[in-house]
Write a protein that holds these residues in place. Structure first.
Motif, PDB file in Angstrom:
ATOM      1  N   ASN A   1       0.810  -1.220   0.000  1.00 51.93           N
ATOM      2  CA  ASN A   1       0.000   0.000   0.000  1.00 51.93           C
ATOM      3  C   ASN A   1       0.838   1.263   0.000  1.00 51.93           C
ATOM      4  N   ASP A   2       1.978   1.236   0.689  1.00 53.56           N
ATOM      5  CA  ASP A   2       2.800   2.444   0.810  1.00 53.56           C
ATOM      6  C   ASP A   2       3.882   2.531  -0.274  1.00 53.56           C
ATOM      7  N   SER A   3       3.807   1.663  -1.297  1.00 53.17           N
ATOM      8  CA  SER A   3       4.800   1.684  -2.369  1.00 53.17           C
ATOM      9  C   SER A   3       4.710   2.979  -3.170  1.00 53.17           C
ATOM     10  N   THR A   4       5.861   3.433  -3.643  1.00 51.86           N
ATOM     11  CA  THR A   4       5.891   4.625  -4.492  1.00 51.86           C
ATOM     12  C   THR A   4       5.610   4.277  -5.953  1.00 51.86           C
ATOM     13  N   LEU A   5       5.546   2.983  -6.273  1.00 52.83           N
ATOM     14  CA  LEU A   5       5.290   2.547  -7.642  1.00 52.83           C
ATOM     15  C   LEU A   5       3.830   2.795  -8.017  1.00 52.83           C
ATOM     16  N   ARG A   6       3.641   3.435  -9.177  1.00 51.03           N
ATOM     17  CA  ARG A   6       2.291   3.741  -9.642  1.00 51.03           C
ATOM     18  C   ARG A   6       1.978   3.154 -11.005  1.00 51.03           C
ATOM     19  N   THR A   7       2.993   2.882 -11.801  1.00 48.35           N
ATOM     20  CA  THR A   7       2.814   2.326 -13.140  1.00 48.35           C
ATOM     21  C   THR A   7       3.848   1.224 -13.364  1.00 48.35           C
ATOM     22  N   PRO A   8       3.530   0.241 -14.226  1.00 50.82           N
ATOM     23  CA  PRO A   8       4.436  -0.891 -14.445  1.00 50.82           C
ATOM     24  C   PRO A   8       5.828  -0.497 -14.932  1.00 50.82           C
ATOM     25  N   ASP A   9       5.945   0.598 -15.698  1.00 49.55           N
ATOM     26  CA  ASP A   9       7.265   0.973 -16.202  1.00 49.55           C
ATOM     27  C   ASP A   9       8.211   1.377 -15.083  1.00 49.55           C
ATOM     28  N   GLN A  10       7.662   1.711 -13.914  1.00 49.62           N
ATOM     29  CA  GLN A  10       8.481   2.074 -12.758  1.00 49.62           C
ATOM     30  C   GLN A  10       9.090   0.861 -12.063  1.00 49.62           C
ATOM     31  N   LEU A  11       8.773  -0.345 -12.559  1.00 48.61           N
ATOM     32  CA  LEU A  11       9.336  -1.558 -11.976  1.00 48.61           C
ATOM     33  C   LEU A  11      10.804  -1.760 -12.351  1.00 48.61           C
ATOM     34  N   LYS A  12      11.321  -0.988 -13.275  1.00 44.53           N
ATOM     35  CA  LYS A  12      12.708  -1.159 -13.709  1.00 44.53           C
ATOM     36  C   LYS A  12      13.649  -1.080 -12.511  1.00 44.53           C
ATOM     37  N   GLY A  13      14.452  -2.140 -12.360  1.00 44.91           N
ATOM     38  CA  GLY A  13      15.404  -2.207 -11.268  1.00 44.91           C
ATOM     39  C   GLY A  13      14.818  -2.698  -9.957  1.00 44.91           C
ATOM     40  N   LYS A  14      13.508  -2.959  -9.935  1.00 42.71           N
ATOM     41  CA  LYS A  14      12.838  -3.404  -8.711  1.00 42.71           C
ATOM     42  C   LYS A  14      12.766  -4.929  -8.657  1.00 42.71           C
ATOM     43  N   SER A  15      12.521  -5.457  -7.474  1.00 43.55           N
ATOM     44  CA  SER A  15      12.413  -6.907  -7.285  1.00 43.55           C
ATOM     45  C   SER A  15      10.958  -7.345  -7.352  1.00 43.55           C
ATOM     46  N   VAL A  16      10.734  -8.448  -8.077  1.00 40.25           N
ATOM     47  CA  VAL A  16       9.377  -8.966  -8.254  1.00 40.25           C
ATOM     48  C   VAL A  16       9.363 -10.458  -7.959  1.00 40.25           C
ATOM     49  N   ALA A  17       8.476 -10.872  -7.073  1.00 34.88           N
ATOM     50  CA  ALA A  17       8.316 -12.290  -6.760  1.00 34.88           C
ATOM     51  C   ALA A  17       7.307 -12.907  -7.717  1.00 34.88           C
ATOM     52  N   VAL A  18       7.585 -14.122  -8.176  1.00 33.40           N
ATOM     53  CA  VAL A  18       6.667 -14.824  -9.073  1.00 33.40           C
ATOM     54  C   VAL A  18       6.998 -16.313  -9.045  1.00 33.40           C
ATOM     55  N   ALA A  19       5.982 -17.136  -9.243  1.00 34.61           N
ATOM     56  CA  ALA A  19       6.197 -18.580  -9.334  1.00 34.61           C
ATOM     57  C   ALA A  19       6.667 -18.906 -10.743  1.00 34.61           C
ATOM     58  N   GLN A  20       7.825 -19.515 -10.860  1.00 35.53           N
ATOM     59  CA  GLN A  20       8.401 -19.804 -12.166  1.00 35.53           C
ATOM     60  C   GLN A  20       7.516 -20.745 -12.971  1.00 35.53           C
ATOM     61  N   GLY A  21       7.290 -20.369 -14.240  1.00 35.75           N
ATOM     62  CA  GLY A  21       6.499 -21.205 -15.126  1.00 35.75           C
ATOM     63  C   GLY A  21       5.006 -21.145 -14.900  1.00 35.75           C
ATOM     64  N   SER A  22       4.545 -20.239 -14.067  1.00 33.48           N
ATOM     65  CA  SER A  22       3.120 -20.114 -13.780  1.00 33.48           C
ATOM     66  C   SER A  22       2.467 -19.122 -14.730  1.00 33.48           C
ATOM     67  N   SER A  23       1.134 -19.057 -14.682  1.00 31.41           N
ATOM     68  CA  SER A  23       0.431 -18.057 -15.472  1.00 31.41           C
ATOM     69  C   SER A  23       0.825 -16.658 -15.026  1.00 31.41           C
ATOM     70  N   ALA A  24       1.136 -16.506 -13.747  1.00 25.22           N
ATOM     71  CA  ALA A  24       1.587 -15.208 -13.252  1.00 25.22           C
ATOM     72  C   ALA A  24       2.934 -14.833 -13.864  1.00 25.22           C
ATOM     73  N   HIS A  25       3.758 -15.838 -14.116  1.00 29.59           N
ATOM     74  CA  HIS A  25       5.049 -15.600 -14.761  1.00 29.59           C
ATOM     75  C   HIS A  25       4.820 -15.019 -16.155  1.00 29.59           C
ATOM     76  N   TYR A  26       3.881 -15.629 -16.874  1.00 30.11           N
ATOM     77  CA  TYR A  26       3.588 -15.105 -18.209  1.00 30.11           C
ATOM     78  C   TYR A  26       2.982 -13.707 -18.124  1.00 30.11           C
ATOM     79  N   GLN A  27       2.101 -13.514 -17.146  1.00 32.96           N
ATOM     80  CA  GLN A  27       1.489 -12.187 -16.999  1.00 32.96           C
ATOM     81  C   GLN A  27       2.544 -11.129 -16.694  1.00 32.96           C
ATOM     82  N   LEU A  28       3.547 -11.485 -15.891  1.00 35.98           N
ATOM     83  CA  LEU A  28       4.636 -10.561 -15.589  1.00 35.98           C
ATOM     84  C   LEU A  28       5.398 -10.205 -16.859  1.00 35.98           C
ATOM     85  N   VAL A  29       5.752 -11.234 -17.635  1.00 37.78           N
ATOM     86  CA  VAL A  29       6.486 -10.999 -18.880  1.00 37.78           C
ATOM     87  C   VAL A  29       5.686 -10.094 -19.813  1.00 37.78           C
ATOM     88  N   ALA A  30       4.385 -10.403 -19.970  1.00 39.72           N
ATOM     89  CA  ALA A  30       3.541  -9.643 -20.887  1.00 39.72           C
ATOM     90  C   ALA A  30       3.314  -8.208 -20.396  1.00 39.72           C
TER      91      ALA A  30
END
Length: 347
Positions: A131-160
């Motif tokens: 809730n207190d993140s300064t991130l507001r748009t996906p392009d601001q994720l550059k250089g940030k850490s993202v958790a995801v289950a490898q090979g999952s639909s969420a993995h594909y959603q992250l890539v897309a």
């Protein structure tokens, strides 16, 4: 800010991951939750792979397991990949999974056929941030850490989602974590974002532990499948039972849309989810599904996922997804591009 105890948050969801998860720590199956694990009567037995709170629960709630002219022997799996392994091994005749496990099974050249599809909203597939993140748009994720289950639909959603924002996986610090570990990392501030699916999305939002940075609508295909064994499909009597089973599932899905509160109560009881979280997930994702044809749109969309994971070297070979579908049960079902259902917003 007070955080919910992790065990209480995680335990109800332990068996809900399979539809989306591309990896699993377990491959054992147990009898279905319906007492003896068998429904119906007759000389034909359909071996059905399921997941907790899945097909058996919704069919029973909708009354679609009454007066079965054949037997259904249920096996409950912890995730999609081992379920499809069982289909490949002919231990299961048919089972339900999400949009990613069939791609990985195809990559392993498993003997499977996608025979039925449903299309729902992808609003539950989300990139969450605190809730207190300064991130507001996906392009601001550059250089940030993202958790995801490898090979999952969420993995594909992250890539897309990253691609849509002009970024690639190499632009973020990907932390490959299964949901239990990812949730712990997310709530403790060890990652900047978490790519995940419902009911996790609904649980995090309901607990006010995070907000949606972006979701999968317009990015992922929102498809889920029933996948059958070619051996079962080649058996005339079993093929007839599979057709009847798919018809019952479609009617049950229609029941879910018309009775979201009733289904949420059943789903909550079956899985241990809090009722309000279950209802949120029904309205956001689970109840929006509409049965659609396994058509060229399905094949093209899944091919895109397969090609993406092949490029990422997560699938060992080039996959022609058309080789892993059987369209005999399409009937007069609408095209896969048919819009999901939606619920009116509460005032």
């Amino acid at each position: 800010m007070r955080r919910l105890p992790l065990p209480a948050l995680l335990t109800p969801l332990a068996l809900l991951l399979a539809a989306c998860s591309g990896a699993s720590s377990a491959s054992t199956s147990t009898a279905g939750s319906g007492g003896s694990g068998t429904d119906g009567k007759g000389s034909i037995t359909l071996n059905v792979g399921d997941q907790k709170g899945g097909s058996e629960a919704v069919l029973r709630a909708a009354g679609e397991l009454d007066d079965l002219p054949y037997k259904i022997r249920w096996s409950t799996f912890t995730s999609g990949p081992p379920l499809l392994e069982a289909v490949n091994a002919k231990a299961v005749d048919i089972g339900g999974v999400g949009n990613t496990p069939p791609v990985f099974a195809a990559g392993a050249d498993s003997k499977i056929k996608v025979v039925s599809a449903s299309h729902g909203t992808a609003k539950g597939d989300a990139l969450l941030v605190p809730n207190d993140s300064t991130l507001r748009t996906p392009d601001q994720l550059k250089g940030k850490s993202v958790a995801v289950a490898q090979g999952s639909s969420a993995h594909y959603q992250l890539v897309a989602s990253l691609k849509k924002a002009g970024l690639g996986l190499g632009d973020v610090k990907v932390k490959y974590l299964q949901p239990a570990d990812a949730l712990a990392a997310f709530t403790s501030g060890k990652v900047d974002a978490w790519a995940v699916w419902d009911p996790y999305t609904s649980q995090v939002l309901r607990a006010k532990q995070g907000r949606v940075l972006t979701d999968g609508d317009g990015v992922t295909n929102g498809l889920a499948f029933q996948v059958a064994s070619p051996t079962a499909l080649s058996d005339k009597k079993k093929s007839a039972a599979i057709k009847d089973y798919l018809d019952r599932l479609r009617r049950a899905q229609n029941w879910v849309y018309r009775h979201p509160e009733s289904w949420a109560k059943v789903w909550a009881k079956d899985t241990g989810l809090p009722y309000d979280v279950a209802l949120d997930a029904v309205r956001r994702t689970n109840g929006t599904r509409v049965s659609v044809a396994v058509d060229q749109g399905v094949i093209a969309s899944e091919q895109q996922i397969a090609d993406t994971f092949s490029t990422l070297k997560l699938i060992p070979r080039k996959v022609d997804f058309a080789d892993f579908v059987d369209t005999r049960f399409n009937g007069d079902l609408p095209a896969s591009t048919t819009a999901p259902r939606t619920y009116a917003k509460e005032s």
